[in-house]
Design a protein around this motif. Structure first.
Motif, PDB file in Angstrom:
ATOM      1  N   THR A 122     -13.877  -8.955 -11.697  1.00 40.27           N
ATOM      2  CA  THR A 122     -12.689  -9.090 -11.440  1.00 40.27           C
ATOM      3  C   THR A 122     -11.621  -7.948 -11.718  1.00 40.27           C
ATOM      4  O   THR A 122     -11.802  -7.439 -12.771  1.00 40.27           O
ATOM      5  CB  THR A 122     -12.147 -10.329 -12.456  1.00 40.27           C
ATOM      6  N   ILE A 123     -10.771  -7.699 -10.797  1.00 41.44           N
ATOM      7  CA  ILE A 123      -9.733  -6.668 -10.889  1.00 41.44           C
ATOM      8  C   ILE A 123      -8.503  -7.176 -10.739  1.00 41.44           C
ATOM      9  O   ILE A 123      -8.063  -7.921  -9.919  1.00 41.44           O
ATOM     10  CB  ILE A 123     -10.204  -5.382  -9.701  1.00 41.44           C
ATOM     11  N   PHE A 124      -7.785  -6.367 -11.746  1.00 39.52           N
ATOM     12  CA  PHE A 124      -6.160  -6.888 -11.733  1.00 39.52           C
ATOM     13  C   PHE A 124      -5.502  -5.615 -11.346  1.00 39.52           C
ATOM     14  O   PHE A 124      -5.552  -4.631 -11.521  1.00 39.52           O
ATOM     15  CB  PHE A 124      -5.772  -7.287 -13.021  1.00 39.52           C
ATOM     16  N   ILE A 125      -4.575  -6.023 -10.166  1.00 42.21           N
ATOM     17  CA  ILE A 125      -3.875  -4.729  -9.657  1.00 42.21           C
ATOM     18  C   ILE A 125      -2.626  -4.678 -10.113  1.00 42.21           C
ATOM     19  O   ILE A 125      -1.632  -5.880  -9.977  1.00 42.21           O
ATOM     20  CB  ILE A 125      -3.816  -4.741  -8.273  1.00 42.21           C
ATOM     21  N   LEU A 126      -1.861  -3.528 -10.847  1.00 44.76           N
ATOM     22  CA  LEU A 126      -0.614  -3.554 -10.960  1.00 44.76           C
ATOM     23  C   LEU A 126       0.264  -2.406 -10.165  1.00 44.76           C
ATOM     24  O   LEU A 126      -0.193  -1.778  -9.557  1.00 44.76           O
ATOM     25  CB  LEU A 126      -0.571  -2.950 -12.642  1.00 44.76           C
ATOM     26  N   PRO A 127       1.551  -2.720 -10.062  1.00 40.51           N
ATOM     27  CA  PRO A 127       2.291  -1.991  -9.177  1.00 40.51           C
ATOM     28  C   PRO A 127       2.993  -0.860 -10.091  1.00 40.51           C
ATOM     29  O   PRO A 127       2.734  -0.924 -11.207  1.00 40.51           O
ATOM     30  CB  PRO A 127       3.623  -3.109  -8.950  1.00 40.51           C
TER      31      PRO A 127
END
Ligand code: ADP
Ligand code: 5GP
Length: 207
Positions: A122-127
């Protein structure tokens, strides 16, 4: 990419507008990768096509699919319903494909809890910043400020889920971010998240 023999599940989540749909599409161009196309009750955006971006369905039909137990996971997000088709995903995994998901934290929790026998990352993308996120949303939503506001309103809550994910990546430069994700997917980058840097970045996003 061809070194993958068995199917794997790769989930990308983020606050709306951070770029996960763009990244998921880019990743899916790799051999043996396939997107899980979700069902949604949301109306299509002008550039979206039924069967390519989503299966756009009515609320009634969505309810029928829930009753028939056809979803691997489903959730209500921004007043609409979204769900991943169980049959399609399992079929792909069984023939050794890697399936990429662009789903929210609720769906991610549901898939994680099922403890399927496939590899799950699982990968969380941040701006890069809140301002850049706002700009991206305004551009994508063609200045429909009602939708932009609704999504920005959920920003804090969505952001707060980052700790539940295996890896966190900042999507500043698209290509750099993509390459980082490919490393993670290939399991080259096994390092647990750079927590010090991410904590600092999240704090900045919250100010
Ligand atoms: P999400 O799926 O996370 O809601 P999208 O993939 O739809 O986000 O991206 C939101 C908008 O930002 C789109 O218009 C997309 O083209 C743009 N975008 C995505 N990544 C970048 C980036 N690294 N730099 C600039 N714009 C980006
Ligand atoms: P959008 O309307 O911008 O395409 O998506 C809104 C949110 O719904 C995003 O966070 C996206 O990841 C999430 N989403 C899209 N498809 C699904 C799905 O099948 N299940 C869940 N749980 N969330 C989804």
């Amino acid at each position: 990419m061809s070194s993958f023999k068995k199917g794997g599940i790769f989930i990308l989540s983020s606050p709306s507008g951070a770029g996960k749909t763009t990244l998921v599409k880019k990743i899916s161009r790799n051999k043996n990768f396939s997107i899980s196309i979700s069902h949604t009750t949301r109306k299509p955006r002008p550039n979206e096509k039924n069967g390519r971006d989503y299966y756009f369905v009515s609320k009634n039909y969505f309810r029928k699919l829930i009753k028939r137990n056809e979803f691997l996971e489903h959730a209500k997000v921004f007043e609409n319903y979204y769900g991943s088709s169980k049959k399609k995903v399992i079929e792909k995994l069984k023939v050794g494909k890697n399936v990429i998901f662009d789903i929210d934290w609720q769906g991610t929790r549901q898939i994680r809890n099922q403890k399927l026998k496939y590899k799950l990352i699982t990968i969380f993308i941040l701006p890069p910043s809140k301002n850049e996120l706002l700009k991206r949303l305004i551009k994508r939503e063609k200045k429909n400020m009602r939708t932009v506001k609704k999504r920005m309103k959920e920003f804090k809550k969505d952001l707060s889920k980052w700790k539940e994910y295996d890896q966190i990546v900042v999507n500043d430069d698209l290509d750099k971010c993509y390459k980082k994700i490919i490393k993670i997917i290939k399991n080259v980058d096994k390092n647990k998240k750079n927590l010090k840097f991410i904590n600092k970045h999240v704090k900045k996003l919250l100010t």
